[in-house]
Every structure is written in structure tokens, then in C-alpha cells.
Design a protein around this motif. Sequence first.
Motif, PDB file in Angstrom:
ATOM      1  N   SER A   7      -3.018   4.624   6.422  1.00  0.00           N
ATOM      2  CA  SER A   7      -3.739   4.795   5.168  1.00  0.00           C
ATOM      3  C   SER A   7      -3.155   3.858   4.112  1.00  0.00           C
ATOM      4  O   SER A   7      -2.056   3.331   4.276  1.00  0.00           O
ATOM      5  CB  SER A   7      -3.685   6.255   4.702  1.00  0.00           C
ATOM      6  OG  SER A   7      -2.394   6.562   4.259  1.00  0.00           O
ATOM      7  N   ALA A   8      -3.929   3.649   3.060  1.00  0.00           N
ATOM      8  CA  ALA A   8      -3.472   2.785   1.969  1.00  0.00           C
ATOM      9  C   ALA A   8      -4.003   3.363   0.663  1.00  0.00           C
ATOM     10  O   ALA A   8      -5.118   3.889   0.614  1.00  0.00           O
ATOM     11  CB  ALA A   8      -3.998   1.360   2.166  1.00  0.00           C
ATOM     12  N   SER A   9      -3.183   3.262  -0.380  1.00  0.00           N
ATOM     13  CA  SER A   9      -3.573   3.874  -1.651  1.00  0.00           C
ATOM     14  C   SER A   9      -4.511   2.955  -2.437  1.00  0.00           C
ATOM     15  O   SER A   9      -4.663   1.778  -2.101  1.00  0.00           O
ATOM     16  CB  SER A   9      -2.327   4.137  -2.492  1.00  0.00           C
ATOM     17  OG  SER A   9      -1.815   2.907  -2.940  1.00  0.00           O
ATOM     18  N   GLY A  10      -5.080   3.508  -3.510  1.00  0.00           N
ATOM     19  CA  GLY A  10      -5.813   2.689  -4.469  1.00  0.00           C
ATOM     20  C   GLY A  10      -4.817   1.968  -5.371  1.00  0.00           C
ATOM     21  O   GLY A  10      -3.601   2.042  -5.154  1.00  0.00           O
ATOM     22  N   GLY A 109     -11.951  -1.905  -1.725  1.00  0.00           N
ATOM     23  CA  GLY A 109     -12.143  -2.888  -0.648  1.00  0.00           C
ATOM     24  C   GLY A 109     -10.812  -3.287  -0.023  1.00  0.00           C
ATOM     25  O   GLY A 109     -10.657  -3.286   1.206  1.00  0.00           O
ATOM     26  N   ALA A 110      -9.834  -3.612  -0.869  1.00  0.00           N
ATOM     27  CA  ALA A 110      -8.529  -4.060  -0.352  1.00  0.00           C
ATOM     28  C   ALA A 110      -7.832  -2.922   0.399  1.00  0.00           C
ATOM     29  O   ALA A 110      -7.191  -3.152   1.434  1.00  0.00           O
ATOM     30  CB  ALA A 110      -7.655  -4.557  -1.496  1.00  0.00           C
ATOM     31  N   ALA A 111      -7.976  -1.686  -0.103  1.00  0.00           N
ATOM     32  CA  ALA A 111      -7.299  -0.555   0.556  1.00  0.00           C
ATOM     33  C   ALA A 111      -7.897  -0.319   1.944  1.00  0.00           C
ATOM     34  O   ALA A 111      -7.163  -0.043   2.909  1.00  0.00           O
ATOM     35  CB  ALA A 111      -7.422   0.698  -0.305  1.00  0.00           C
ATOM     36  N   ILE A 156      -1.486  -3.229  -2.964  1.00  0.00           N
ATOM     37  CA  ILE A 156      -1.825  -2.163  -2.016  1.00  0.00           C
ATOM     38  C   ILE A 156      -1.005  -2.295  -0.732  1.00  0.00           C
ATOM     39  O   ILE A 156      -0.485  -1.306  -0.208  1.00  0.00           O
ATOM     40  CB  ILE A 156      -3.350  -2.150  -1.758  1.00  0.00           C
ATOM     41  CG1 ILE A 156      -4.057  -1.662  -3.030  1.00  0.00           C
ATOM     42  CG2 ILE A 156      -3.708  -1.272  -0.563  1.00  0.00           C
ATOM     43  CD1 ILE A 156      -5.548  -1.816  -3.042  1.00  0.00           C
ATOM     44  N   ALA A 157      -0.829  -3.512  -0.234  1.00  0.00           N
ATOM     45  CA  ALA A 157      -0.053  -3.681   1.005  1.00  0.00           C
ATOM     46  C   ALA A 157       1.416  -3.330   0.790  1.00  0.00           C
ATOM     47  O   ALA A 157       2.065  -2.751   1.658  1.00  0.00           O
ATOM     48  CB  ALA A 157      -0.184  -5.104   1.531  1.00  0.00           C
ATOM     49  N   TYR A 158       1.985  -3.666  -0.387  1.00  0.00           N
ATOM     50  CA  TYR A 158       3.406  -3.388  -0.644  1.00  0.00           C
ATOM     51  C   TYR A 158       3.632  -1.976  -1.185  1.00  0.00           C
ATOM     52  O   TYR A 158       4.760  -1.486  -1.173  1.00  0.00           O
ATOM     53  CB  TYR A 158       4.002  -4.425  -1.595  1.00  0.00           C
ATOM     54  CG  TYR A 158       4.280  -5.748  -0.908  1.00  0.00           C
ATOM     55  CD1 TYR A 158       5.524  -6.027  -0.358  1.00  0.00           C
ATOM     56  CD2 TYR A 158       3.276  -6.706  -0.775  1.00  0.00           C
ATOM     57  CE1 TYR A 158       5.767  -7.231   0.285  1.00  0.00           C
ATOM     58  CE2 TYR A 158       3.513  -7.912  -0.138  1.00  0.00           C
ATOM     59  CZ  TYR A 158       4.757  -8.178   0.395  1.00  0.00           C
ATOM     60  OH  TYR A 158       5.001  -9.358   1.043  1.00  0.00           O
ATOM     61  N   ALA A 159       2.556  -1.343  -1.706  1.00  0.00           N
ATOM     62  CA  ALA A 159       2.621   0.032  -2.208  1.00  0.00           C
ATOM     63  C   ALA A 159       3.731   0.226  -3.243  1.00  0.00           C
ATOM     64  O   ALA A 159       4.423   1.255  -3.243  1.00  0.00           O
ATOM     65  CB  ALA A 159       2.775   1.016  -1.040  1.00  0.00           C
ATOM     66  N   GLN A 160       3.896  -0.766  -4.111  1.00  0.00           N
ATOM     67  CA  GLN A 160       4.890  -0.678  -5.189  1.00  0.00           C
ATOM     68  C   GLN A 160       4.353  -1.415  -6.403  1.00  0.00           C
ATOM     69  O   GLN A 160       3.561  -2.354  -6.259  1.00  0.00           O
ATOM     70  CB  GLN A 160       6.184  -1.372  -4.771  1.00  0.00           C
ATOM     71  CG  GLN A 160       6.976  -0.600  -3.759  1.00  0.00           C
ATOM     72  CD  GLN A 160       8.341  -1.243  -3.576  1.00  0.00           C
ATOM     73  OE1 GLN A 160       9.106  -1.373  -4.514  1.00  0.00           O
ATOM     74  NE2 GLN A 160       8.619  -1.650  -2.360  1.00  0.00           N
ATOM     75  N   PRO A 161       4.817  -1.042  -7.614  1.00  0.00           N
ATOM     76  CA  PRO A 161       4.382  -1.795  -8.795  1.00  0.00           C
ATOM     77  C   PRO A 161       4.813  -3.259  -8.682  1.00  0.00           C
ATOM     78  O   PRO A 161       5.923  -3.533  -8.230  1.00  0.00           O
ATOM     79  CB  PRO A 161       5.109  -1.114  -9.964  1.00  0.00           C
ATOM     80  CG  PRO A 161       5.579   0.194  -9.442  1.00  0.00           C
ATOM     81  CD  PRO A 161       5.734   0.056  -7.967  1.00  0.00           C
ATOM     82  N   ILE A 162       3.932  -4.168  -9.094  1.00  0.00           N
ATOM     83  CA  ILE A 162       4.262  -5.593  -8.955  1.00  0.00           C
ATOM     84  C   ILE A 162       3.948  -6.382 -10.225  1.00  0.00           C
ATOM     85  O   ILE A 162       3.070  -6.017 -11.006  1.00  0.00           O
ATOM     86  CB  ILE A 162       3.495  -6.269  -7.775  1.00  0.00           C
ATOM     87  CG1 ILE A 162       1.974  -6.137  -7.956  1.00  0.00           C
ATOM     88  CG2 ILE A 162       3.934  -5.712  -6.439  1.00  0.00           C
ATOM     89  CD1 ILE A 162       1.162  -7.040  -7.024  1.00  0.00           C
TER      90      ILE A 162
END
Length: 319
Positions: A7-10, A109-111, A156-162
Motif C-alpha cells: 500500500s502507499a499513502s496519499g 495516481g502516484a500512490a 509517496i515512494a519515500y513516505a516521509q516529508p521532503i
Amino acid sequence: MPAISASASGKIILFGEHAVVYGRPAIAAPVEQVRARVVVTAEPRRRLGSVLIQTPDLGGQAYLDELPQDDPLGLAMRLTLEHLGVSRPPACTLWVSSTIPIAAGLGSGAAISVALCRAFAEFLGAELPAETVSDLAFEVDRIHHGTPSGIDNTVIAYAQPIFFVRGQPIQLLQPASQFTLIIGDTGVRSPTAAAVGDLRKAWQADPERYEPLFDAAAEIAIRARGWIESGQVQRLGALMDENHVLLCEMGVSSAELDRLVEAARAAGAWGAKLSGGGRGGNMLALAPPERTAAIAESLRQHGATRTITTTVRAHKPPQ
Ligand code: MEV
């Protein structure tokens, strides 16, 4: 073989949307409350290479080899196969579902691409690093939408603030203290590609008007990074207000977005702005913790079809 899932977040863009397409920095964070999910099950009774994609939320299903070349789900899967050098995968069914609203600025889309590439790769026996998943999801967006900056697939892929600058190595943000955001949905669906395409035409016709707006957004993102990393989060509010003015001048706000931004400020937010492609979709407000419920309620009273309260967590350095 047991089913495999990923799964992947928004995501939400805090500062610098649109300007980021033109090489300026932007800041984004994951939104864990909404997610895309893909479950893959082996189908040993079907022939080799038979890959069925089911999208129960959209009421559809199709075999991979029937999907048009530019279908984003098909693309994500073909790119994953190509990356892994697999031409005929074992037969399987993929269930794709998502709670992230489509065309709302939350990275739906990216998620879906990120979850799809991860789950399908794992089914094929490979664990892809975040960088590869991000690159594959970017490729889907690029073929599908034209000129994305790459911020959505990266956060989304790194799941961290960037802190993101197009074409530069990823910079993970390290917030010194946590802060709370309230996201309000106008309920108006607005494909990002259309807003990005219209702004591009306007910029091409009059670059002298738009370049200074992008520069001003870049300065805001740089200042915001400083406040985030030094824990002075309340100061982000004024920067959000400034960024919203710039986005209005870029022509990507709307009456509904402006109404929600105003309502959030009137209910006690430190600042508010539209987020993502604009023209509709979501806005976001920065709230003192004791005002979050009142602000969310006020957004709903002013027409928000949904609100999400999310926290950007402090980064604890390793001991
Ligand atoms: C979309 O989430 C953000 C935009 O800046 C487009 C992009 O960066 O590709 C509007």
C-alpha cells in the motif's frame, strides 16, 4: 502461495506546487489517513502471462494485454516487468483499491502506481528500493500527464516529508517538532494535468509575469524549510497565506478554494492555502492543536465535502 499486498499513502503539498514544475523547490508530506492498496494472488490454473487487473472501486476488470498502451495501471505493470526483465509473468490477479480521492491534489495516481509496482515486483520475487519505485511511478505520470515535477511519486515512494527540487537528489526533511494540518476537500474534481497545462500556456505567453511568482514561491519554500527544521511551526502559517496569494496570481485557485481558505483562517488557523494542482481539489490549514476540531467543523459548514486532520511528526535523530 499466499496473497501479496502493498500500500502507499496519499500526499499533501505544503509549499511550492506549480513553481516546482519550473525547477523551484517545494515541500510535501505523506497523508497516512488515505491509501492505495494492491493485492496480488497467484492463479496457477490460468496460462502463463495471464494477468488480470480488478478495480472494484471503479467497477472494472481487464487483462493486462488488453489495456491500451497509455493506461496508467497497465503502464505501471509493464514498466515493472521491463525493469525486472520478465516477459511472461506467472498468472495472477491484482486487486487495486484506493481511499484517496481522484483528481483532488492528494496524489491518488502516484500512490496507485507506487503500490502497484511494489506489489507486482514482490509477487515476481523482487523487493524494489524506494528510489526505483519512485522512478517507475514518475515514468507512468510522465507518459500519462506530460510534465510532472516528480514530487508526488517521490514523497509517496519515500513516505516521509521532503524538500524537493526537480532533477536533484531527494532531501528528506527533519521536522524539529510535530505540527497538525487540516485538509479540506472542495468536492470539485480537477485533473492536475489540466491546471499544469493551462499555467504552462500562460507562462509561455508571458514568462515575465510568471517567473517572479515562481521565484517568490521558491523563497517561501526555503524559509518554510528553516521553520520546520528549527521547530518554529507557527510561523509556517504566514508563509501559507503568502503562498496562497501567489497561487491565486498564477490562476490556479477557485471560488470554492478561496472560501475554504478564508473559513479556516476565520476559525483560528495560523494560515491556509490551496494544495496541489488547484482549481478544485483540496486546501490545507495549519492549526493550533486546540483549534483543529473547530476548524474542521467550519470547513464542513463552508462546503468542504470531507476533512482530514493529519500530523507531520517530528523526526527523532537516531540515538
Ligand atoms: C501536483 O501534486 C503538484 C503540481 O506542482 C504538479 C507537479 O509538481 O507535477 C501542481
